[in-house]
Design an enzyme around this catalytic site. Structure first.
Site, PDB file in Angstrom:
ATOM      1  CG  LEU A 130      -1.800   1.237   1.444  1.00  0.00           C
ATOM      2  CD1 LEU A 130      -2.760   1.438   0.276  1.00  0.00           C
ATOM      3  CD2 LEU A 130      -2.570   1.136   2.762  1.00  0.00           C
ATOM      4  CD1 TRP A 161       7.512   3.260   3.808  1.00  0.00           C
ATOM      5  CD2 TRP A 161       9.467   2.606   4.664  1.00  0.00           C
ATOM      6  NE1 TRP A 161       8.339   4.359   3.828  1.00  0.00           N
ATOM      7  CE2 TRP A 161       9.544   3.986   4.352  1.00  0.00           C
ATOM      8  CE3 TRP A 161      10.581   1.962   5.211  1.00  0.00           C
ATOM      9  CZ2 TRP A 161      10.692   4.735   4.572  1.00  0.00           C
ATOM     10  CZ3 TRP A 161      11.730   2.724   5.424  1.00  0.00           C
ATOM     11  CH2 TRP A 161      11.780   4.085   5.107  1.00  0.00           C
ATOM     12  N   GLY A 346      18.799  -1.998  34.638  1.00  0.00           N
ATOM     13  CA  GLY A 346      19.965  -1.134  34.782  1.00  0.00           C
ATOM     14  C   GLY A 346      20.940  -1.304  33.630  1.00  0.00           C
ATOM     15  CD  GLU A 370      -1.206  -3.618   9.923  1.00  0.00           C
ATOM     16  OE1 GLU A 370      -2.438  -3.465  10.036  1.00  0.00           O
ATOM     17  OE2 GLU A 370      -0.657  -4.724   9.927  1.00  0.00           O
TER      18      GLU A 370
END
Length: 387
Positions: A130, A161, A346, A370
């Site tokens: 998309l 992506w 830590g 998303e």
């Protein structure tokens, strides 16, 4: 929102059995490789094979197409339990659902029968195309084009992506099919196969987290797509894509819950063993308050995700609100809880000797993909204002 619906979700014995089974697979077959997968940025092949063998790689596929037929809540439990030990591996079932959900929502019986059975058999994953570099949150601004040529379509452009790109065999791809049409109503959806001539991939992205899940561009150079691979009708693509996200945002919420739970588990184990000033640091009230806040946030996120999953299964009208809220809240929780887990350990938490630093890096993407959490808040607000 329906405030009179009190039976928002109910975990059955089957749901609990699924949790037990996937947790066993995750701890035995996935957790031992999680650090190496992250270190080498390698696809979690061992996890994939274990998930296929146990039918957890795409549990959402209906039984009529050879799948396990898991409901939305069960699918979220699968993703959550895998994400407890390895976020990269949890993207196998999550992205298989994302990529194939448009087929389930808008595909013809022919296209369902062609692509869902091999997905169910583990013969090929399903990714979702998309986003573009200049069309992320503004999806309607995409430039990828599909031009008609007889009964076929010629696809040109790129997508960015894309999760599990190069690994998946099948891709749901959105492209403009009517450049002169109304914005948003001129986009159609297609299934692209990895073997299609002219279809290729960019170099893997170098990422902060989820390093075992490849993220790459999709490149289309005059890729010929048969007309029967269109999902739905011309111009329906963006509508199907956004309906898909209403359902699959819930799975990202489940992934976020799993990451947060894994970090909380690791922190609990550590603070009970680590000693300072002559006693375990778990005995200090400041640490106890931190752990209590972490646990409350994780459980609240889990409840929100399960409610949204049940609404996804039923197709409730208020799913857009609940899906966005669950994804947004759970991912914010994952970021905070993993950060607190690093703090609880830590200096040790800042090293790769313990998994919490990986979980913190993995958690960040859940606030972005998303739909960014800023977009989720826009969706939530718009749904509120419609009431």
């Amino acid at each position: 929102m329906n405030n009179t619906d009190f039976d928002l979700f109910r975990l059955s014995e089957d749901h609990e059995a699924i949790r037990e089974a996937v947790r066993a697979v995750s701890e035995d077959k996935i957790a031992p490789y999680a650090a190496e997968v992250d270190e080498k940025a390698a696809f979690p092949q061992a996890a994939y094979e274990a998930l296929v063998a146990s039918d957890f790689h795409a549990p959402h596929v209906p039984e009529q197409y050879g799948g396990a037929g898991a409901d939305a809540l069960a699918t979220c439990i699968v993703i959550e339990e895998i994400a407890r030990v390895c976020a990269s591996s949890s993207l196998i079932p999550a992205v298989n659902k994302l990529g194939s959900m448009p087929v389930l929502l808008g595909g013809s019986e022919e296209i369902k029968s062609k692509y869902l059975p091999p997905l169910a058999r583990g013969e090929g994953g399903f990714s979702y195309g998309l986003s573009e570099r200049e069309a992320g949150s503004d999806t309607a601004a995409m430039k990828c084009r599909a031009t008609p040529d007889g009964d076929d379509w010629i696809l040109n452009g790129h997508k960015a992506w894309i999760t599990n790109a190069g690994v998946s065999e099948f891709y749901t791809v959105l492209a403009v099919t009517d450049p002169n049409g109304a914005r948003g109503s001129n986009i159609s959806a297609f299934v692209v196969e990895k073997s299609d001539e002219g279809f290729g991939f960019g170099a893997p992205e170098r990422k902060l987290g989820i390093k075992g899940s490849p993220t790459r561009e999709l490149h289309f150079d005059n890729v010929r797509i048969p007309g029967d691979r269109m999902i739905g009708k011309p111009g329906e693509g963006l509508k199907i894509a956004l309906r898909t996200l209403d359902h699959t945002r819930v799975t990202i919420g489940a992934q976020a819950v799993g990451i947060a739970q894994g970090a909380l588990d690791a922190a609990l184990d550590y603070v009970k063993e680590r000693r300072q000033f002559g006693k375990a640091i778990a005995e200090f009230q400041g640490m106890q308050f931190m752990l209590a806040d972490m646990a409350m946030a994780v459980e609240t996120a889990r409840q929100m995700v399960y409610v949204a999953a049940s609404k996804s299964e039923r197709g409730d009208a208020d799913l857009p609100f609940f899906g966005a809220a669950a994804k947004c809240y759970a991912s914010d929780v994952a970021m905070k809880v993993t950060t607190d887990a690093v703090q609880a350990l830590g200096g040790a938490g800042y090293t790769r000797d313990f998994p919490v630093e990986r979980m913190m890096r993995d958690a960040k993407i859940t606030q972005i993909y998303e739909g960014t959490n800023q977009v989720q808040r826009m969706v939530i607000a718009r749904n509120l204002l419609k009431r």
